[in-house]
Design a protein around this motif. Sequence first.
Motif, short mmCIF file in Angstrom:
data_model
loop_
_atom_site.label_atom_id
_atom_site.label_comp_id
_atom_site.label_asym_id
_atom_site.label_seq_id
_atom_site.Cartn_x
_atom_site.Cartn_y
_atom_site.Cartn_z
N MET A 1 23.70 25.14 -38.91
CA MET A 1 23.16 26.27 -38.20
C MET A 1 23.84 26.34 -36.83
SD MET A 1 19.23 26.65 -37.26
CE MET A 1 18.51 28.05 -36.62
N SER A 2 24.49 27.41 -36.57
CA SER A 2 25.18 27.56 -35.29
C SER A 2 24.42 28.54 -34.41
CB SER A 2 26.61 28.04 -35.50
OG SER A 2 26.60 29.36 -36.00
N SER A 3 24.34 28.19 -33.14
CA SER A 3 23.66 29.09 -32.21
C SER A 3 24.72 29.82 -31.42
CB SER A 3 22.74 28.31 -31.28
OG SER A 3 23.49 27.42 -30.50
N ARG A 4 24.53 31.10 -31.28
CA ARG A 4 25.47 31.93 -30.54
C ARG A 4 24.78 32.45 -29.31
NH1 ARG A 4 27.44 36.20 -34.65
NH2 ARG A 4 27.68 37.25 -32.67
N HIS A 5 25.51 32.45 -28.24
CA HIS A 5 24.98 32.96 -26.99
C HIS A 5 25.21 34.46 -26.94
CE1 HIS A 5 23.77 32.94 -22.83
NE2 HIS A 5 24.86 33.62 -22.52
N HIS A 6 24.15 35.20 -26.73
CA HIS A 6 24.24 36.66 -26.67
C HIS A 6 24.59 37.08 -25.24
CE1 HIS A 6 23.50 40.74 -27.96
NE2 HIS A 6 22.81 40.92 -26.86
N GLN A 7 25.62 37.87 -25.10
CA GLN A 7 26.02 38.37 -23.78
C GLN A 7 25.33 39.70 -23.53
OE1 GLN A 7 27.13 36.44 -21.75
NE2 GLN A 7 29.33 36.17 -21.82
N PHE A 8 24.59 39.78 -22.46
CA PHE A 8 23.95 41.01 -22.06
C PHE A 8 24.78 41.66 -20.96
CE2 PHE A 8 20.42 38.55 -23.76
CZ PHE A 8 19.81 39.48 -24.58
N PRO A 9 24.76 42.98 -20.90
CA PRO A 9 25.50 43.65 -19.82
C PRO A 9 24.86 43.31 -18.47
CG PRO A 9 24.16 45.24 -21.01
CD PRO A 9 24.06 43.93 -21.75
N PRO A 10 25.64 43.42 -17.40
CA PRO A 10 25.06 43.14 -16.08
C PRO A 10 23.91 44.12 -15.77
CG PRO A 10 27.26 44.07 -15.87
CD PRO A 10 27.02 43.85 -17.33
N PRO A 11 22.91 43.64 -15.06
CA PRO A 11 21.76 44.51 -14.79
C PRO A 11 22.14 45.62 -13.80
CG PRO A 11 21.56 42.51 -13.55
CD PRO A 11 22.75 42.34 -14.45
N PRO A 12 21.47 46.75 -13.91
CA PRO A 12 21.71 47.82 -12.93
C PRO A 12 21.12 47.43 -11.57
CG PRO A 12 19.97 48.46 -14.43
CD PRO A 12 20.51 47.15 -14.92
N SER A 13 21.60 48.08 -10.53
CA SER A 13 21.07 47.81 -9.20
C SER A 13 19.69 48.45 -9.06
CB SER A 13 22.02 48.39 -8.14
OG SER A 13 22.04 49.80 -8.25
N ARG A 14 18.95 48.02 -8.07
CA ARG A 14 17.62 48.61 -7.85
C ARG A 14 17.71 50.09 -7.50
NH1 ARG A 14 13.50 45.20 -8.29
NH2 ARG A 14 13.88 43.01 -7.89
N GLU A 15 18.75 50.46 -6.75
CA GLU A 15 18.92 51.87 -6.39
C GLU A 15 19.17 52.72 -7.63
OE1 GLU A 15 20.87 49.39 -4.90
OE2 GLU A 15 19.50 49.24 -3.19
N GLU A 16 20.00 52.19 -8.54
CA GLU A 16 20.27 52.90 -9.78
C GLU A 16 19.01 52.98 -10.63
OE1 GLU A 16 23.21 52.58 -13.67
OE2 GLU A 16 23.46 51.19 -12.00
N ALA A 17 18.23 51.91 -10.65
CA ALA A 17 17.00 51.88 -11.44
C ALA A 17 15.97 52.88 -10.92
CB ALA A 17 16.41 50.48 -11.45
N GLU A 18 15.96 53.10 -9.62
CA GLU A 18 15.01 54.08 -9.06
C GLU A 18 15.37 55.51 -9.48
OE1 GLU A 18 15.11 53.41 -4.87
OE2 GLU A 18 14.01 51.53 -5.01
N GLN A 19 16.64 55.75 -9.74
CA GLN A 19 17.09 57.09 -10.10
C GLN A 19 17.07 57.35 -11.61
OE1 GLN A 19 17.80 59.33 -7.71
NE2 GLN A 19 17.32 57.75 -6.19
N ASN A 20 17.24 56.30 -12.38
CA ASN A 20 17.42 56.45 -13.81
C ASN A 20 16.38 55.62 -14.56
OD1 ASN A 20 18.33 56.55 -16.44
ND2 ASN A 20 20.41 55.88 -15.99
N PRO A 21 15.52 56.28 -15.37
CA PRO A 21 14.48 55.52 -16.09
C PRO A 21 15.03 54.51 -17.10
CG PRO A 21 14.17 57.90 -16.38
CD PRO A 21 15.39 57.70 -15.57
N VAL A 22 16.17 54.80 -17.71
CA VAL A 22 16.76 53.86 -18.65
C VAL A 22 17.24 52.62 -17.91
CG1 VAL A 22 18.65 53.52 -20.30
CG2 VAL A 22 17.40 55.69 -20.27
N ALA A 23 17.84 52.82 -16.75
CA ALA A 23 18.29 51.69 -15.93
C ALA A 23 17.10 50.85 -15.47
CB ALA A 23 19.09 52.19 -14.73
N LEU A 24 15.98 51.51 -15.20
CA LEU A 24 14.78 50.79 -14.80
C LEU A 24 14.32 49.86 -15.92
CD1 LEU A 24 12.48 50.32 -12.76
CD2 LEU A 24 11.29 52.23 -13.83
N LEU A 25 14.32 50.35 -17.15
CA LEU A 25 13.93 49.52 -18.29
C LEU A 25 14.92 48.36 -18.49
CD1 LEU A 25 12.78 52.19 -20.89
CD2 LEU A 25 11.37 50.58 -19.62
N GLU A 26 16.19 48.62 -18.32
CA GLU A 26 17.20 47.57 -18.45
C GLU A 26 17.00 46.49 -17.37
OE1 GLU A 26 20.94 49.56 -18.31
OE2 GLU A 26 20.77 50.28 -20.37
#
Length: 83
Positions: A1-26
């Motif tokens: 059984m091999s474990s693979r590390h999942h790479q997630f995209p970098p998180p959005p900035s707080r300013e971007e999250a305030e403007q965009n609801p999808v970025a807020l969820l991310e």
Amino acid sequence: MSSRHHQFPPPPSREEAEQNPVALLELREHLSRERLVKVEEAKLVREELKLCYRREGVNHIAKCKELAQEYIRLMQANRAVFN
């Protein structure tokens, strides 16, 4: 059984999250993953500490001191993050 590390995209900035609801969820998902990782790190150290206590018996105070200090440090850091 091999474990693979999942790479997630970098998180959005707080300013971007305030403007965009999808970025807020991310951003929320990213912060939740980070919290879960911190909790699991503390659990692993706690398990090591428990095994050290059992293995060392009456000498556990001297032999497990570094693990105990690491566990305390992680718990204090988690408390500061979660509050």
